[in-house]
Write an enzyme that holds these catalytic residues in place. Sequence first.
Site, PDB file in Angstrom:
ATOM      1  N   PRO A 175      37.072  29.262  -7.284  1.00 53.97           N
ATOM      2  CA  PRO A 175      38.511  29.448  -7.089  1.00 53.97           C
ATOM      3  C   PRO A 175      38.862  30.497  -6.042  1.00 53.97           C
ATOM      4  CG  PRO A 175      37.800  30.345  -9.205  1.00 53.97           C
ATOM      5  CD  PRO A 175      36.662  29.532  -8.662  1.00 53.97           C
ATOM      6  N   ASN A 176      39.849  30.167  -5.265  1.00 51.30           N
ATOM      7  CA  ASN A 176      40.460  31.038  -4.240  1.00 51.30           C
ATOM      8  C   ASN A 176      39.585  31.232  -3.005  1.00 51.30           C
ATOM      9  OD1 ASN A 176      42.852  31.590  -5.816  1.00 51.30           O
ATOM     10  ND2 ASN A 176      41.508  32.750  -7.156  1.00 51.30           N
TER      11      ASN A 176
ATOM     12  N   ARG B  37      42.810  35.452   2.600  1.00 51.21           N
ATOM     13  CA  ARG B  37      42.839  36.204   1.348  1.00 51.21           C
ATOM     14  C   ARG B  37      42.203  37.586   1.524  1.00 51.21           C
ATOM     15  NH1 ARG B  37      38.534  34.964  -3.505  1.00 51.21           N
ATOM     16  NH2 ARG B  37      39.463  36.382  -5.015  1.00 51.21           N
TER      17      ARG B  37
ATOM     18  N   TYR C  35      37.207  40.406   2.039  1.00 54.11           N
ATOM     19  CA  TYR C  35      36.438  39.171   2.240  1.00 54.11           C
ATOM     20  C   TYR C  35      36.248  38.778   3.705  1.00 54.11           C
ATOM     21  CZ  TYR C  35      37.254  38.732  -2.774  1.00 54.11           C
ATOM     22  OH  TYR C  35      37.282  38.960  -4.128  1.00 54.11           O
TER      23      TYR C  35
ATOM     24  N   ASN D 277      28.938  30.509  -5.403  1.00 61.65           N
ATOM     25  CA  ASN D 277      29.886  31.611  -5.531  1.00 61.65           C
ATOM     26  C   ASN D 277      30.980  31.126  -6.476  1.00 61.65           C
ATOM     27  OD1 ASN D 277      31.738  33.656  -5.407  1.00 61.65           O
ATOM     28  ND2 ASN D 277      31.665  33.893  -3.184  1.00 61.65           N
TER      29      ASN D 277
ATOM     30  N   ALA E  10      36.045  34.138  -9.554  1.00 60.41           N
ATOM     31  CA  ALA E  10      36.395  34.842 -10.799  1.00 60.41           C
ATOM     32  C   ALA E  10      35.786  34.194 -12.039  1.00 60.41           C
ATOM     33  CB  ALA E  10      37.909  34.919 -10.930  1.00 60.41           C
TER      34      ALA E  10
ATOM     35  N   HIS F 176      32.909  35.839 -14.013  1.00 60.07           N
ATOM     36  CA  HIS F 176      33.096  36.883 -15.021  1.00 60.07           C
ATOM     37  C   HIS F 176      33.561  36.338 -16.367  1.00 60.07           C
ATOM     38  CE1 HIS F 176      32.715  39.091 -11.335  1.00 60.07           C
ATOM     39  NE2 HIS F 176      33.855  38.626 -10.868  1.00 60.07           N
TER      40      HIS F 176
ATOM     41  N   ASP G 254      26.125  27.503 -19.051  1.00 63.28           N
ATOM     42  CA  ASP G 254      25.439  26.383 -19.707  1.00 63.28           C
ATOM     43  C   ASP G 254      25.088  25.286 -18.709  1.00 63.28           C
ATOM     44  OD1 ASP G 254      25.620  27.669 -22.118  1.00 63.28           O
ATOM     45  OD2 ASP G 254      27.257  26.444 -22.900  1.00 63.28           O
TER      46      ASP G 254
ATOM     47  N   GLU H 246      23.138  32.872  -7.363  1.00 64.35           N
ATOM     48  CA  GLU H 246      24.517  33.391  -7.474  1.00 64.35           C
ATOM     49  C   GLU H 246      24.801  34.276  -6.267  1.00 64.35           C
ATOM     50  OE1 GLU H 246      25.132  35.770 -11.018  1.00 64.35           O
ATOM     51  OE2 GLU H 246      27.017  36.587 -10.252  1.00 64.35           O
TER      52      GLU H 246
ATOM     53  N   HIS I 187      27.872  36.593  -4.047  1.00 63.67           N
ATOM     54  CA  HIS I 187      29.212  37.174  -3.887  1.00 63.67           C
ATOM     55  C   HIS I 187      29.312  37.802  -2.518  1.00 63.67           C
ATOM     56  CE1 HIS I 187      30.064  36.381  -8.037  1.00 63.67           C
ATOM     57  NE2 HIS I 187      28.872  36.890  -8.331  1.00 63.67           N
ATOM     58  N   ILE I 188      30.462  37.634  -1.910  1.00 60.19           N
ATOM     59  CA  ILE I 188      30.716  38.224  -0.596  1.00 60.19           C
ATOM     60  C   ILE I 188      30.840  39.742  -0.725  1.00 60.19           C
ATOM     61  CG2 ILE I 188      32.410  38.319   1.297  1.00 60.19           C
ATOM     62  CD1 ILE I 188      33.118  35.338   0.427  1.00 60.19           C
ATOM     63  N   SER I 189      31.590  40.167  -1.718  1.00 63.20           N
ATOM     64  CA  SER I 189      31.805  41.609  -1.934  1.00 63.20           C
ATOM     65  C   SER I 189      30.773  42.163  -2.911  1.00 63.20           C
ATOM     66  CB  SER I 189      33.220  41.828  -2.487  1.00 63.20           C
ATOM     67  OG  SER I 189      33.353  41.233  -3.777  1.00 63.20           O
TER      68      SER I 189
ATOM     69  N   ARG J 199      33.560  47.465  -7.380  1.00 62.15           N
ATOM     70  CA  ARG J 199      34.976  47.121  -7.557  1.00 62.15           C
ATOM     71  C   ARG J 199      35.400  47.334  -9.019  1.00 62.15           C
ATOM     72  NH1 ARG J 199      35.979  41.464  -4.924  1.00 62.15           N
ATOM     73  NH2 ARG J 199      38.151  42.142  -5.193  1.00 62.15           N
TER      74      ARG J 199
ATOM     75  N   ARG K 126      34.815  43.131 -12.956  1.00 58.80           N
ATOM     76  CA  ARG K 126      33.920  42.337 -12.093  1.00 58.80           C
ATOM     77  C   ARG K 126      32.448  42.715 -12.278  1.00 58.80           C
ATOM     78  NH1 ARG K 126      37.658  39.860  -8.569  1.00 58.80           N
ATOM     79  NH2 ARG K 126      39.440  41.222  -8.237  1.00 58.80           N
TER      80      ARG K 126
HETATM   81  C1  DQA Z   1      33.749  37.075  -5.370  1.00 56.33           C
HETATM   82  C2  DQA Z   1      33.942  38.248  -6.321  1.00 56.33           C
HETATM   83  C3  DQA Z   1      34.748  37.851  -7.533  1.00 56.33           C
HETATM   84  O1  DQA Z   1      34.917  38.961  -8.401  1.00 56.33           O
HETATM   85  C4  DQA Z   1      36.113  37.352  -7.112  1.00 56.33           C
HETATM   86  O2  DQA Z   1      36.838  36.903  -8.233  1.00 56.33           O
HETATM   87  C5  DQA Z   1      36.049  36.300  -6.070  1.00 56.33           C
HETATM   88  C6  DQA Z   1      35.093  36.460  -4.971  1.00 56.33           C
HETATM   89  C7  DQA Z   1      33.038  37.482  -4.069  1.00 56.33           C
HETATM   90  O3  DQA Z   1      32.542  36.579  -3.393  1.00 56.33           O
HETATM   91  O4  DQA Z   1      32.974  38.660  -3.723  1.00 56.33           O
HETATM   92  O5  DQA Z   1      36.825  35.345  -6.075  1.00 56.33           O
HETATM   93  O6  DQA Z   1      32.969  36.091  -6.017  1.00 56.33           O
END
Ligand code: DQA
Length: 141
Positions: A9-10, A17, A22, A71, A74, A77, A84, A95, A97-99, A104, A108
């Site tokens: 998502p997002n 964003r 990001y 990725n 959210a 979390h 599963d 897995e 994550h960009i950040s 943070r 998270r």
């Molecule tokens: C994220 C980190 C997550 O906490 C956040 O909800 C995202 C992006 C990252 O790539 O840093 O949507 O997965």
Amino acid sequence: MKIQIINGPNLNLLGVREPSIYGQSTFEDYLKTLRSRYPEVQIDYFQSNVEGEMINKLQEVGFEADGIILNAGAYTHTSVALHDAIRSITTPVVEVHISNVHAREAFRHQSMISAACKGVILGFGMDSYRLALEALLALKQ
Ligand code: DQA
């Protein structure tokens, strides 16, 4: 080699964003760079804002792709269902994550999916995806 990237998502809003977190690049632009750097690898891309659609994609590719870069945004979390799904398939999942989520907000710091994944790469900006790809290529050697 067939690698599936799944963004949650997002992440369709990358480039727009919160660019201070990001970055300025859209994922489509980054993907062009990644594909040109690894011409021998088939890199498929899927993004959804819907948890169930991400699970459907994991199940669809998770017995035939060589690796999955996930990725989960959210849902990382919160989602027992993604945990599963990752456990239910045979393709290794990294897995990503960009950040650096650990630098943070406290909410998270917990990942529901890490324990089900082969490994975790985070905090390197978009380059986290390339590092995950390298990790999956190394697994195959
Ligand atoms: C994220 C980190 C997550 O906490 C956040 O909800 C995202 C992006 C990252 O790539 O840093 O949507 O997965």
